[in-house]
Design an enzyme around this catalytic site. Structure first.
Site, mmCIF file in Angstrom:
data_model
loop_
_atom_site.group_PDB
_atom_site.id
_atom_site.type_symbol
_atom_site.label_atom_id
_atom_site.label_comp_id
_atom_site.label_asym_id
_atom_site.label_seq_id
_atom_site.Cartn_x
_atom_site.Cartn_y
_atom_site.Cartn_z
ATOM 1 N N SER A 247 -6.507 0.761 15.384
ATOM 2 C CA SER A 247 -5.960 0.513 14.046
ATOM 3 C C SER A 247 -4.709 -0.334 14.175
ATOM 4 O O SER A 247 -4.097 -0.422 15.252
ATOM 5 C CB SER A 247 -5.632 1.835 13.330
ATOM 6 O OG SER A 247 -4.608 2.522 14.033
ATOM 7 N N THR A 248 -4.347 -0.938 13.065
ATOM 8 C CA THR A 248 -3.137 -1.756 13.006
ATOM 9 C C THR A 248 -2.321 -1.327 11.798
ATOM 10 O O THR A 248 -2.864 -0.887 10.778
ATOM 11 C CB THR A 248 -3.476 -3.248 12.876
ATOM 12 O OG1 THR A 248 -4.239 -3.460 11.689
ATOM 13 C CG2 THR A 248 -4.256 -3.743 14.075
ATOM 14 N N ASP A 390 8.169 10.097 6.151
ATOM 15 C CA ASP A 390 7.075 9.224 5.706
ATOM 16 C C ASP A 390 5.777 10.027 5.650
ATOM 17 O O ASP A 390 4.706 9.529 5.979
ATOM 18 C CB ASP A 390 6.931 8.027 6.652
ATOM 19 C CG ASP A 390 6.024 6.942 6.062
ATOM 20 O OD1 ASP A 390 5.856 6.909 4.818
ATOM 21 O OD2 ASP A 390 5.456 6.148 6.838
#
Length: 504
Positions: A247-248, A390
């Site tokens: 994933s990025t 977050d």
């Protein structure tokens, strides 16, 4: 007879030494054959010249003149001198790319040495190329030509046009300027300035792209330095091989890898490499998570922006170590190498665990997931002394029927100047997600904040609630500054080793 006797007498030398009297010789003795043989025998005593190459051979040249002979001998001497000088020059320079020329010391003579190729003139390397195009005629240095009404100044349209065309040769090599000089092309100042500005802009753009390519991590690729670090991990046996990108994100790229071995600890069978992007754009607005963190505050001001990215990776490593010690489900850190963090893989057989946003759960499973998240948030705040900062359905994974936390690089302590604000934002995200998912037991954001933090803040509106949170943060900040809380290099987290021996 009288003249011969006068010559035979000794005359006084003006330098003081007397001259020897000349022996009179008759004409018969000079013409005698015996004297000629004697002279021939004396000449035969000298050895003959064996070097035929050094003998001057001249065909159809009148050598009766002494001047001609002297010029020929001088030419031969100059030729030998130039040959010796050329030999010394070659010996002095050797194979060096930067050579020194002895051209100014060579003899200038009209002798044409056709055997030497070094004396041939390469017209392509000279300033005055006889085969090149004619340069455009410009005005002289005085600024004008002609007289009266026929005067032409340096501001003439044709003169300026030709001069601008000639200046195009100074553009960068990649700029295709064509053959405007041969066509007598005349460029106006407006067009020339526009081309010049365009070339300058393209050069700067090319330099920026080259800098970005060499020193930054792209979307699904890595820069050469990061790739070298990954190769070194494989060569050292920490990893068996690196399989591909999982994933990025905005700040990192995650790769899957097969684990190897370490002397200090066991390496999981499946690992992930979290490569933090070395582009500075994503970190311009995220320094608030680290510059006010007392654990990194002193080091933050002394580092350049690129080394701050390494500190970001180190921050996630210490946060994961705290969470692992408290028993929270999260990836286990294997090793940190500059801005590459190697962790255990959450998933099975190269298939990563789905995010809580992506997985489809039933009502009971979703309710169980909610209570797991509530417990994790309380452990994170009370036992680990951390705020995720977050937390959302995108940073929680569902694996083996349990919730796993990831991406804690931005996590801070509650004593952070904005720690409680970050916690309120996390509570809002969690409460909104589970209420939309249909969990009836999901608390609202205010009750969830009080349940996690242990505080009893009562307010009628969100503005009043946030105002009380900011007041508590101000009190915490004053308390921290008053007591001067200090940190140690290890943070007492018991984290894994940090490998940072390579040069920048």
């Amino acid at each position: 007879m009288d003249q011969i006797e006068i010559t035979a007498k000794e005359t006084k030398n003006p330098w003081g030494a007397p001259n020897k009297a000349a022996t009179p010789c008759s004409l018969a003795d000079v013409m005698s054959e015996q004297l000629a043989k004697q002279l021939d025998e004396e000449c035969s005593v000298f050895p003959a010249c064996t070097n035929v190459d050094n003998v001057i051979t001249v065909d159809n040249v009148d050598t009766s003149s002494d001047l001609m002979l002297a010029q020929m001998l001088q030419m031969e001497f100059d030729r030998e001198f130039d040959t010796q000088l050329r030999r010394e020059e070659k010996k002095f320079n050797g194979d060096s790319k930067v050579s020194i020329s002895f051209e100014n010391y060579r003899m200038v003579h009209p002798y044409d040495d056709s055997d030497s190729s070094e004396d041939e003139v390469d017209w392509q390397d000279t300033r005055h190329d006889p085969y090149g195009p004619d340069k455009p005629t410009t005005t002289p240095r005085k600024g004008f030509t002609g007289k009266g009404r026929n005067i032409t100044t340096k501001h003439d349209e044709d003169v300026c046009g030709r001069k601008n065309t000639a200046r195009m040769e100074n553009f960068a090599p990649e700029v295709q300027v064509g053959d405007g000089i041969r066509m007598d092309l005349k460029l106006s100042n407006h067009v020339y300035n526009a081309l010049k500005q365009h070339c300058y802009t393209e050069q700067r753009r090319s330099a920026r792209l080259h800098e970005k390519k060499e020193h930054s991590t792209a979307e699904q690729a890595v820069d050469p330095k990061t790739r070298l670090l990954m190769y070194k991990m494989v060569n050292a046996g920490i990893l068996e091989n690196i399989n591909g990108c999982i994933s990025t994100g905005k700040e990192s790229v995650v790769f899957h890898a097969d684990g190897g071995s370490l002397e200090e600890k066991a390496v999981p069978t499946e690992c992930v490499l979290k490569v933090f992007k070395t582009t500075l754009n994503e970190f311009k607005n995220r320094d608030k998570y680290i510059k006010d963190d007392y654990r990194f505050k002193d080091r933050f001001s002394k580092l350049n922006p690129r080394k701050i990215i390494r500190m970001w990776a180190e921050k996630e490593m210490h946060n994961l170590a705290r969470m692992k010690k408290a028993g929270i489900l999260c990836p286990e850190v294997v090793i940190l190498k500059k801005h590459i963090l190697v962790m255990s893989f959450i998933g099975l057989d190269h298939v990563p665990a789905p995010k809580l946003k992506e997985v489809k759960l039933g009502a009971e499973d979703m309710k169980g997931a909610y209570y797991q998240v509530l417990q994790v948030m309380q452990q994170l705040f009370q036992e680990c002394n951390l705020v995720h900062a977050d937390l959302s359905e995108y940073n929680m994974l569902w694996h083996d029927g349990k919730v796993w936390l990831i991406d804690v690089s931005q996590s801070v302590e509650p004593t952070h100047p904005h720690g409680l604000e970050f916690l309120f934002r996390d509570c809002r995200n969690v409460s909104t997600f589970f209420q939309k998912a249909g969990v009836a037991d999901a608390m609202n954001v205010y009750d969830l904040f009080n349940a996690v933090s242990g505080l009893q803040i009562q307010a009628d509106t969100e503005a009043e609630f946030i105002a009380q949170i900011e007041a508590l943060e101000k009190m915490n900040e004053d308390h921290v500054q008053k007591h001067g809380r200090k940190t140690t290099a290890s943070m007492n987290d018991g984290g894994p080793p940090i490998s940072d021996n390579e040069d920048d």
